[in-house]
Every structure is written in structure tokens, then in C-alpha cells.
Design a protein around this motif. Structure first.
Motif, short mmCIF file in Angstrom:
data_model
loop_
_atom_site.label_atom_id
_atom_site.label_comp_id
_atom_site.label_asym_id
_atom_site.label_seq_id
_atom_site.Cartn_x
_atom_site.Cartn_y
_atom_site.Cartn_z
N THR A 69 35.86 -12.14 16.35
CA THR A 69 34.99 -12.40 15.21
C THR A 69 33.88 -11.37 15.16
N VAL A 70 33.64 -10.83 13.97
CA VAL A 70 32.56 -9.86 13.79
C VAL A 70 31.22 -10.58 13.81
N VAL A 71 30.27 -10.03 14.55
CA VAL A 71 28.91 -10.57 14.63
C VAL A 71 27.96 -9.53 14.04
N ASP A 72 26.97 -9.99 13.27
CA ASP A 72 26.02 -9.05 12.66
C ASP A 72 25.40 -8.14 13.72
N ASP A 73 25.36 -6.86 13.42
CA ASP A 73 24.82 -5.86 14.34
C ASP A 73 23.30 -5.87 14.25
N LEU A 74 22.63 -6.19 15.36
CA LEU A 74 21.17 -6.24 15.40
C LEU A 74 20.54 -4.89 15.71
N GLY A 75 21.36 -3.86 15.78
CA GLY A 75 20.82 -2.53 16.06
C GLY A 75 20.66 -2.29 17.55
N ARG A 76 19.93 -1.22 17.86
CA ARG A 76 19.78 -0.79 19.24
C ARG A 76 18.32 -0.44 19.51
N GLY A 77 17.96 -0.52 20.75
CA GLY A 77 16.60 -0.20 21.18
C GLY A 77 16.42 -0.71 22.59
N GLY A 88 15.88 -16.88 22.03
CA GLY A 88 16.42 -16.98 20.68
C GLY A 88 16.54 -15.67 19.94
N TYR A 89 16.30 -14.55 20.61
CA TYR A 89 16.34 -13.25 19.92
C TYR A 89 17.76 -12.89 19.47
N TYR A 90 18.73 -13.07 20.33
CA TYR A 90 20.09 -12.64 20.01
C TYR A 90 20.77 -13.64 19.07
N ASN A 91 21.72 -13.14 18.29
CA ASN A 91 22.37 -13.97 17.28
C ASN A 91 23.72 -14.52 17.71
N SER A 92 24.04 -14.41 18.99
CA SER A 92 25.26 -15.02 19.51
C SER A 92 25.08 -15.26 21.00
N VAL A 93 25.89 -16.16 21.52
CA VAL A 93 25.91 -16.44 22.96
C VAL A 93 27.35 -16.31 23.44
N ALA A 175 29.17 -6.06 18.81
CA ALA A 175 29.27 -6.76 17.53
C ALA A 175 30.59 -7.50 17.35
N ARG A 176 31.13 -8.01 18.45
CA ARG A 176 32.41 -8.71 18.38
C ARG A 176 32.49 -9.76 19.49
#
Length: 216
Positions: A69-77, A88-93, A175-176
Motif C-alpha cells: 500500500t502506498v503511504v503519503d511521502d512525508l519528505g526527508r530531513g 504521532g509525527y509519522y503517518n504509519s506504523v 512510502a510503502r
């Protein structure tokens, strides 16, 4: 010169010629053997190295197709050194993208859970993470058995426990995600082979395989 002396000289010349031919033959044989051994060594090295390299033409970021499943890419840094990701920062576990720790963990088998911000750094470099519920040792053993047979193992792979996942197995790449209720070799292999080496930052960090279930 008598005929006897002439014959003796001729025989000696023939012996010298035969010795010279044998010497040249031995040198040629040694040369051919050395070339053959070198060529065989090169073939062995190529056979070991090529399977461990990812295909640079594919990119997990360029297509929504493929396993999982594709997960929204939160970028890099990078977070400051030693700073954990905010709750709670990340959008998946487990996480699959976003700001992460400056450091990464080694490839291979781990016996302890890996911090989210470190996982993401490995994913950025194209790692595939295979995480399991630590309460199910049979799942762990079966997953490890499959992982060790994947092409190029252990380069670009991490297997580790994770008490935060809701399913017995969680597979992640950049992102997957893919979650499994049971150990499915075909699904695991398809996911690993599809995304291995495909993080947004080319070039994996160094990988020193550890002992089975040993954490860095």
C-alpha cells in the motif's frame, strides 16, 4: 669432422631443441592455468556481487504500482542528533518516510526493536524492513528463514521485532507498507524484490551482517 662426432653434435642439438620446446610448453601451460584461475575468480566475484546490487532503473517513488500500500511521502530531513521523533509525527506504523535520525542501523537480523526515526533513515537508503510481533517466536523463525534466502541477503534488509505493529508481520519500504497475518513467502519475496534499493537517496550505508538475532 668424423661421422661419429657429427652425429654426436647433431644428437646434442636435437636434445637442446627438445628441452627448449618442453620449457616453452611448461611456461605456456603455467600461463594458461594462471589466466584460467583468474577468470574463474572473476566469475565467482561477479556471481556474488551482482545479485546483491539493486536495479537502479526502478523507482518506488515514480509509480503507484507494485506490492503493498502506498503511504503519503512525508519528505526527508534530519532531527538533531539524539532527538527522537515527536509522538504521532509519522503517518504509519511502522513509519515509511519523513524526517529521521542522522544515523542508521546495520543490515541483517536484530533482536531488539529499532527506533522509528532510525528505521526511516534505512528506508531512505533503499532498505526493506521486515518486522514481526515479538510475542510470536514461530512467526519470527519462519520470517528469518525466508529473509535469509532473499537475493543479496543481508544487504538492504533488516529483520527486527516491533511491539507497536497490529499485525504479526509488517513489511516496509520508502512510502510503502504491507501487513501479513501469516508468513507468506511469495508475498514477502515479491515485496522485497520490488523495493530493495529503491529509497530516494542512492547508495546504501555500509552493511556488516551480525550474528542471528543480534542487535547493534
Amino acid at each position: 669432422m668424423s661421422k661419429t662426432a657429427g652425429s654426436r653434435v647433431q644428437r646434442e642439438a636435437e636434445r637442446r631443441a627438445r628441452r627448449a620446446r618442453r620449457k616453452r610448453f611448461r611456461k605456456l601451460r603455467r600461463y594458461i592455468l594462471a589466466v584460467g584461475v583468474s577468470a574463474l575468480g572473476l566469475l565467482i566475484i561477479v556471481g556474488l556481487v551482482i545479485p546483491s546490487l539493486p536495479s537502479p532503473e526502478r523507482s518506488v517513488r515514480d509509480s503507484g504500482h507494485g506490492p503493498g500500500t502506498v503511504v503519503d511521502d512525508l519528505g526527508r530531513g534530519h532531527f538533531p542528533l539524539g532527538s527522537p521523533a515527536p509522538a504521532g509525527y509519522y503517518n504509519s506504523v511502522p513509519p515509511t518516510s519523513g524526517t529521521h535520525a542522522p544515523g542508521w542501523t546495520r543490515c541483517g537480523l536484530h533482536s531488539e526493536q529499532i527506533a522509528d526515526e532510525i528505521q526511516v533513515h534505512n528506508l531512505e537508503h533503499g532498505f526493506v524492513l521486515m518486522q514481526y510481533n515479538p510475542n510470536d517466536l514461530l512467526i519470527r523463525d519462519n520470517l528469518v528463514g525466508i529473509a535469509e534466502q532473499l537475493p543479496g541477503w543481508p544487504n538492504y534488509y533488516v529483520v527486527a521485532p516491533n511491539s507497536a505493529i497490529e499485525k504479526p508481520i509488517a513489511l516496509t519500504a520508502w512510502a510503502r507498507t504491507q501487513f501479513l497475518d501469516t508468513v507468506d513467502e511469495n508475498v514477502i519475496r515479491a515485496f522485497a524484490e520490488a523495493y530493495r534499493g529503491l529509497g530516494p537517496e542512492l547508495g546504501a550505508p555500509g552493511c556488516e551482517p551480525g550474528n542471528a538475532m543480534e542487535s547493534r
